[in-house]
Write a protein that holds these residues in place. Structure first.
Motif, PDB file in Angstrom:
ATOM      1  N   GLN A  34       0.832  -1.208   0.000  1.00 52.91           N
ATOM      2  CA  GLN A  34       0.000   0.000   0.000  1.00 52.91           C
ATOM      3  C   GLN A  34       0.862   1.251   0.000  1.00 52.91           C
ATOM      4  N   GLN A  35       1.936   1.241   0.767  1.00 54.61           N
ATOM      5  CA  GLN A  35       2.831   2.395   0.800  1.00 54.61           C
ATOM      6  C   GLN A  35       3.520   2.588  -0.545  1.00 54.61           C
ATOM      7  N   ALA A  36       3.943   1.493  -1.172  1.00 58.24           N
ATOM      8  CA  ALA A  36       4.593   1.584  -2.479  1.00 58.24           C
ATOM      9  C   ALA A  36       3.613   2.096  -3.520  1.00 58.24           C
ATOM     10  N   GLU A  37       2.371   1.597  -3.488  1.00 61.68           N
ATOM     11  CA  GLU A  37       1.371   2.048  -4.454  1.00 61.68           C
ATOM     12  C   GLU A  37       1.076   3.532  -4.278  1.00 61.68           C
ATOM     13  N   LEU A 111       3.592  -3.463 -12.470  1.00 55.06           N
ATOM     14  CA  LEU A 111       3.009  -2.397 -13.288  1.00 55.06           C
ATOM     15  C   LEU A 111       3.092  -1.010 -12.634  1.00 55.06           C
ATOM     16  N   PRO A 112       2.736  -0.851 -11.362  1.00 53.67           N
ATOM     17  CA  PRO A 112       2.823   0.503 -10.774  1.00 53.67           C
ATOM     18  C   PRO A 112       4.220   1.100 -10.853  1.00 53.67           C
ATOM     19  N   GLU A 113       5.225   0.308 -10.542  1.00 52.32           N
ATOM     20  CA  GLU A 113       6.600   0.808 -10.589  1.00 52.32           C
ATOM     21  C   GLU A 113       7.003   1.172 -12.017  1.00 52.32           C
ATOM     22  N   ALA A 114       6.610   0.337 -12.987  1.00 47.43           N
ATOM     23  CA  ALA A 114       6.969   0.596 -14.384  1.00 47.43           C
ATOM     24  C   ALA A 114       6.331   1.888 -14.887  1.00 47.43           C
ATOM     25  N   LEU A 115       5.065   2.111 -14.574  1.00 51.41           N
ATOM     26  CA  LEU A 115       4.391   3.331 -15.030  1.00 51.41           C
ATOM     27  C   LEU A 115       4.941   4.566 -14.335  1.00 51.41           C
ATOM     28  N   ALA A 116       5.234   4.447 -13.044  1.00 51.95           N
ATOM     29  CA  ALA A 116       5.765   5.593 -12.300  1.00 51.95           C
ATOM     30  C   ALA A 116       7.157   5.983 -12.788  1.00 51.95           C
ATOM     31  N   ALA A 117       7.880   5.034 -13.365  1.00 48.63           N
ATOM     32  CA  ALA A 117       9.239   5.315 -13.838  1.00 48.63           C
ATOM     33  C   ALA A 117       9.254   6.024 -15.189  1.00 48.63           C
ATOM     34  N   LEU A 118       8.115   6.044 -15.881  1.00 48.25           N
ATOM     35  CA  LEU A 118       8.085   6.683 -17.203  1.00 48.25           C
ATOM     36  C   LEU A 118       8.165   8.200 -17.077  1.00 48.25           C
ATOM     37  N   GLY A 126      -1.814  13.058 -21.359  1.00 46.41           N
ATOM     38  CA  GLY A 126      -2.135  13.080 -19.937  1.00 46.41           C
ATOM     39  C   GLY A 126      -2.087  11.664 -19.382  1.00 46.41           C
ATOM     40  N   ARG A 127      -2.594  11.490 -18.186  1.00 44.62           N
ATOM     41  CA  ARG A 127      -2.513  10.230 -17.451  1.00 44.62           C
ATOM     42  C   ARG A 127      -3.560   9.225 -17.950  1.00 44.62           C
ATOM     43  N   LEU A 153      -7.209  -3.415 -14.338  1.00 45.42           N
ATOM     44  CA  LEU A 153      -8.017  -2.193 -14.295  1.00 45.42           C
ATOM     45  C   LEU A 153      -8.141  -1.667 -12.875  1.00 45.42           C
ATOM     46  N   LYS A 154      -8.214  -2.560 -11.895  1.00 45.94           N
ATOM     47  CA  LYS A 154      -8.283  -2.122 -10.495  1.00 45.94           C
ATOM     48  C   LYS A 154      -6.987  -1.413 -10.100  1.00 45.94           C
ATOM     49  N   VAL A 155      -5.850  -1.983 -10.473  1.00 45.22           N
ATOM     50  CA  VAL A 155      -4.556  -1.363 -10.151  1.00 45.22           C
ATOM     51  C   VAL A 155      -4.446   0.011 -10.805  1.00 45.22           C
ATOM     52  N   LEU A 156      -4.791   0.087 -12.091  1.00 43.73           N
ATOM     53  CA  LEU A 156      -4.715   1.367 -12.797  1.00 43.73           C
ATOM     54  C   LEU A 156      -5.654   2.390 -12.188  1.00 43.73           C
ATOM     55  N   ASN A 157      -6.855   1.958 -11.838  1.00 44.40           N
ATOM     56  CA  ASN A 157      -7.831   2.844 -11.208  1.00 44.40           C
ATOM     57  C   ASN A 157      -7.311   3.357  -9.867  1.00 44.40           C
ATOM     58  N   ASP A 158      -6.741   2.457  -9.064  1.00 43.88           N
ATOM     59  CA  ASP A 158      -6.185   2.852  -7.765  1.00 43.88           C
ATOM     60  C   ASP A 158      -5.039   3.851  -7.918  1.00 43.88           C
ATOM     61  N   MET A 159      -4.327   3.782  -9.049  1.00 43.71           N
ATOM     62  CA  MET A 159      -3.209   4.697  -9.296  1.00 43.71           C
ATOM     63  C   MET A 159      -3.666   6.024  -9.903  1.00 43.71           C
TER      64      MET A 159
END
Length: 173
Positions: A34-37, A111-118, A126-127, A153-159
């Motif tokens: 949760q903290q990483a996300e 996926l969250p780490e990969a997208l955040a690194a872009l 936009g996002r 889709l849940k992960v992307l939505n949460d981000m």
């Protein structure tokens, strides 16, 4: 009677110390995830909200400039534009050309780490990310692809990333 009521109100503790350690480890892992996300979401917050007017009319991959995600049975394929323009000759204007793509096979957890690194230049609309199910998946694999799609889709939505469901049923290329 008082002792009986006090023990009834206290939380149950596993009799097995190994089980208690496993429960504690799982709890700590959920907190760390949760903290990483949250950290990844904060990185993506630097990317402006999507502009529908800029991306809703794009139906060909060669015209798409934001990240593109293909959902397979076990992995995700993340495509990112490597460049959008090149110099034609010294002293001349830059000519636009179709982007070259870099592709990475990912697990959903990455996926969250990969997208955040872009970098921000990978998000010109936009996002928002284009998402498509793997068109080569067989009929039997569709159930697993659908499960992966729901989790993705849940992960992307949460981000806070908007999902653009890629038009068409065939390959995006």
């Amino acid at each position: 009677m008082l002792a009986l009521s006090l023990t009834a109100c206290s939380p149950a503790r596993p009799a097995n110390p190994q089980a208690a350690a496993a429960v504690q480890a799982a709890r700590q892992q959920r907190i760390a995830e949760q903290q990483a996300e949250t950290a990844y979401s904060q990185d993506l917050d630097q990317i402006p909200p999507p502009a529908k007017s800029r991306y809703m009319q794009i139906h060909k991959l060669k015209s798409w400039s934001n990240p593109f995600l293909m959902i397979g049975t076990h992995t995700l394929s993340l495509r990112v534009a490597a460049s959008t323009s090149t110099p034609s000759a010294p002293g001349r204007m830059l000519r636009s050309r179709a982007p070259k793509w870099r592709t990475a096979q990912l697990q959903l957890a990455d996926l969250p780490e990969a997208l955040a690194a872009l970098p921000e230049e990978n998000w010109p609309y936009g996002r928002v990310i284009a998402v498509e199910d793997d068109p080569s998946a067989t009929r039997r694999q569709r159930v697993q692809v659908r499960r992966n799609e729901e989790a993705t889709l849940k992960v992307l939505n949460d981000m806070g990333v908007v999902v653009y469901e890629w038009p068409g049923n065939g390959p995006a290329l």
